[in-house]
Design an enzyme around this catalytic site. Structure first.
Site, mmCIF file in Angstrom:
data_model
loop_
_atom_site.group_PDB
_atom_site.id
_atom_site.type_symbol
_atom_site.label_atom_id
_atom_site.label_comp_id
_atom_site.label_asym_id
_atom_site.label_seq_id
_atom_site.Cartn_x
_atom_site.Cartn_y
_atom_site.Cartn_z
ATOM 1 N N ASP A 1 0.992 -1.229 -0.291
ATOM 2 C CA ASP A 1 0.310 0.094 0.257
ATOM 3 C C ASP A 1 0.969 1.340 0.233
ATOM 4 O OD1 ASP A 1 -2.127 -1.697 0.067
ATOM 5 O OD2 ASP A 1 -2.344 -1.663 2.328
ATOM 6 N N LYS B 1 2.428 2.077 -5.369
ATOM 7 C CA LYS B 1 2.856 1.538 -6.624
ATOM 8 C C LYS B 1 1.762 1.425 -7.619
ATOM 9 C CE LYS B 1 3.594 -2.470 -4.797
ATOM 10 N NZ LYS B 1 2.879 -2.104 -3.405
ATOM 11 N N GLY C 1 -4.209 -5.604 -3.509
ATOM 12 C CA GLY C 1 -5.165 -3.755 -4.312
ATOM 13 C C GLY C 1 -4.314 -2.659 -4.242
ATOM 14 N N HIS C 2 -4.742 -2.427 -6.027
ATOM 15 C CA HIS C 2 -3.814 -1.007 -6.159
ATOM 16 C C HIS C 2 -5.095 -0.440 -6.601
ATOM 17 C CE1 HIS C 2 0.280 -3.483 -7.264
ATOM 18 N NE2 HIS C 2 -0.053 -3.259 -6.271
ATOM 19 N N GLN D 1 2.941 -5.891 -2.649
ATOM 20 C CA GLN D 1 2.972 -6.359 -1.273
ATOM 21 C C GLN D 1 4.084 -5.570 -0.897
ATOM 22 O OE1 GLN D 1 1.937 -9.499 -2.727
ATOM 23 N NE2 GLN D 1 -0.129 -9.120 -2.052
HETATM 24 P P1 IMP Z 1 -1.859 -13.159 2.658
HETATM 25 O O1 IMP Z 1 -1.009 -12.644 2.126
HETATM 26 O O2 IMP Z 1 -3.912 -12.740 2.355
HETATM 27 O O3 IMP Z 1 -1.905 -14.607 3.590
HETATM 28 O O4 IMP Z 1 -2.232 -11.849 3.928
HETATM 29 C C1 IMP Z 1 -1.077 -12.153 4.673
HETATM 30 C C2 IMP Z 1 -1.100 -10.800 5.735
HETATM 31 O O5 IMP Z 1 0.041 -9.679 4.533
HETATM 32 C C3 IMP Z 1 -1.733 -9.647 6.428
HETATM 33 O O6 IMP Z 1 -1.108 -8.862 6.961
HETATM 34 C C4 IMP Z 1 -1.801 -8.990 5.064
HETATM 35 O O7 IMP Z 1 -2.935 -7.830 5.368
HETATM 36 C C5 IMP Z 1 -1.229 -8.599 4.605
HETATM 37 N N1 IMP Z 1 -1.381 -8.713 2.849
HETATM 38 C C6 IMP Z 1 -1.189 -9.011 1.777
HETATM 39 N N2 IMP Z 1 -1.635 -8.002 0.579
HETATM 40 C C7 IMP Z 1 -1.057 -6.976 1.081
HETATM 41 C C8 IMP Z 1 -0.989 -6.100 0.086
HETATM 42 O O8 IMP Z 1 -1.359 -6.348 -1.147
HETATM 43 N N3 IMP Z 1 -1.140 -4.807 1.270
HETATM 44 C C9 IMP Z 1 -0.863 -4.162 2.227
HETATM 45 N N4 IMP Z 1 -0.585 -6.219 3.382
HETATM 46 C C10 IMP Z 1 -1.401 -6.992 2.188
HETATM 47 MG MG MG Z 2 -2.627 -2.395 -1.795
#
Ligand code: IMP
Ligand code: MG
Length: 333
Positions: A13, A16, A42-43, A175
């Site tokens: 977040d 990007k 998510g973008h 991420q």
């Molecule tokens: P998962 O990737 O859905 O298994 O989530 C694992 C951890 O990574 C959690 O704390 C999510 O909130 C965080 N996370 C996963 N993808 C993103 C992202 O794109 N942005 C921010 N946090 C993320």
């Molecule tokens: Mg995001």
């Protein structure tokens, strides 16, 4: 310069999506290719009045001359991908690799309960369980689904051949560095390595074929979900600074802290950054909103940027000054 990798320097977040969509239009790459985990990302991209929220399609899709691709290391939710291709008018120029993993109902179910949901605070998108199944060698791949056959190309072959022809290729990470399974705040991390090396492995690009690595930092740090966040502000403090944000995928409120130089230094090292992008400068210095020239920035904003360059010893080349894709100061010569 032909290949540029863009990755997040904190916990995702960082903005990007906006930086990538700017580069996708400005540098006109022939291919924009996405690595990273999956639809947990998510973008948010704003182009004029339109706001796009993408989870699967590369953020560079607004450049209609470019092909957008998803590398074999990424897991795909076909429903999400096919809907985004339709909604965002990207058919005929969106491609995936035959080895992309496929998220099915079982992965969504397993990701919506138990430790992943409650302890780690996963996004519930099925990404983690799908990657676990892949490690167990039981995950189905894109090549196993007839509905995806028209999207399949050899992604590593396409990008390496474009690079060898001196075409620009833009490589999009998801991420952020400290959500990396290897280098992040384990166990509060995502299910893949998401540093620049991991992103390149996801798409089949070797280390000698990377020209630029842009690490994106937001002007402050946010984190969604559980896990450590040094110097975390209270909700009230974050709100009073205007830093209270909500996640693109989960809608959850993001936790916030000041810009963290220790994390940033480590992110520079782990990603072998050649450039830094700083986003949301206008959130810290509202008078910068929409500015496109560095010289016009107020002194306090310039010293914020200069301090980052001094502490991290890497040039800050691209600065975000607002949510729209052209709210950017571009200092690359
Ligand atoms: P998962 O990737 O859905 O298994 O989530 C694992 C951890 O990574 C959690 O704390 C999510 O909130 C965080 N996370 C996963 N993808 C993103 C992202 O794109 N942005 C921010 N946090 C993320
Ligand atoms: Mg995001």
């Amino acid at each position: 310069m032909t290949s540029t990798v863009v990755v997040g320097g904190f916990f995702g977040d960082e903005g990007k999506g906006k930086i990538i969509s700017y580069l996708a239009i400005k540098d006109n790459p022939s291919i924009i290719v996405r690595g990273g985990a999956g639809p947990n990302a998510g973008h948010t991209i704003r182009d004029g009045d339109r706001v796009y929220k993408v989870r699967m399609l590369p953020s560079g899709f607004l450049n209609k001359n470019a092909k957008v691709m998803i590398g074999p290391g990424v897991v795909i939710n076909p429903d999400v991908l096919l809907k985004e291709i339709r909604d965002f008018d990207a058919s005929g120029r969106s491609f995936i690799d035959k080895h992309c993993g496929i998220i099915e109902e079982t992965h969504l179910t397993r990701d919506s309960k138990g430790d992943l949901k409650e302890k780690i605070g996963s996004t519930g998108s099925g990404t983690g369980p799908a990657n676990a199944d892949r490690a167990m060698r039981v995950l189905k791949l894109a090549k196993d689904f007839d509905s995806l056959s028209s999207l399949i190309v050899d992604v590593p072959e396409e990008i390496n051949s474009a690079i060898s022809k001196n075409e620009n290729v833009l490589i999009e990470g998801t991420q952020g560095t400290f959500l990396s399974l290897w280098h992040g705040t384990y166990p509060f991390v995502t299910s893949k390595d998401v540093t620049a090396s991991g992103i390149c492995a996801d798409i089949g690009l070797g280390p000698k074929n990377v020209d630029e690595v842009i690490v994106v930092f937001k002007s402050y740090v946010t984190r969604v979900g559980t896990g450590p966040l040094a110097n975390e502000l209270t909700l009230e403090q974050a709100q009073s600074k205007g830093w209270s944000e909500f996640g693109t995928v989960t809608g959850r409120q993001r936790r916030a802290a000041d810009f963290d130089f220790d994390l940033a230094r480590r992110a520079i090292m782990l990603n072998s950054a050649t450039q830094i992008s700083i986003t949301k400068l206008d959130v810290i210095f509202p008078s910068c909103a929409g500015m496109t020239s560095y010289d016009n920035l107020p002194e306090e904003a310039k010293s914020f940027i200069q301090n980052i360059e001094r502490e991290l010893n890497i040039p800050v080349t691209i600065i975000g000054t607002g949510p729209a894709i052209d709210d950017v100061i571009d200092r690359r010569s």
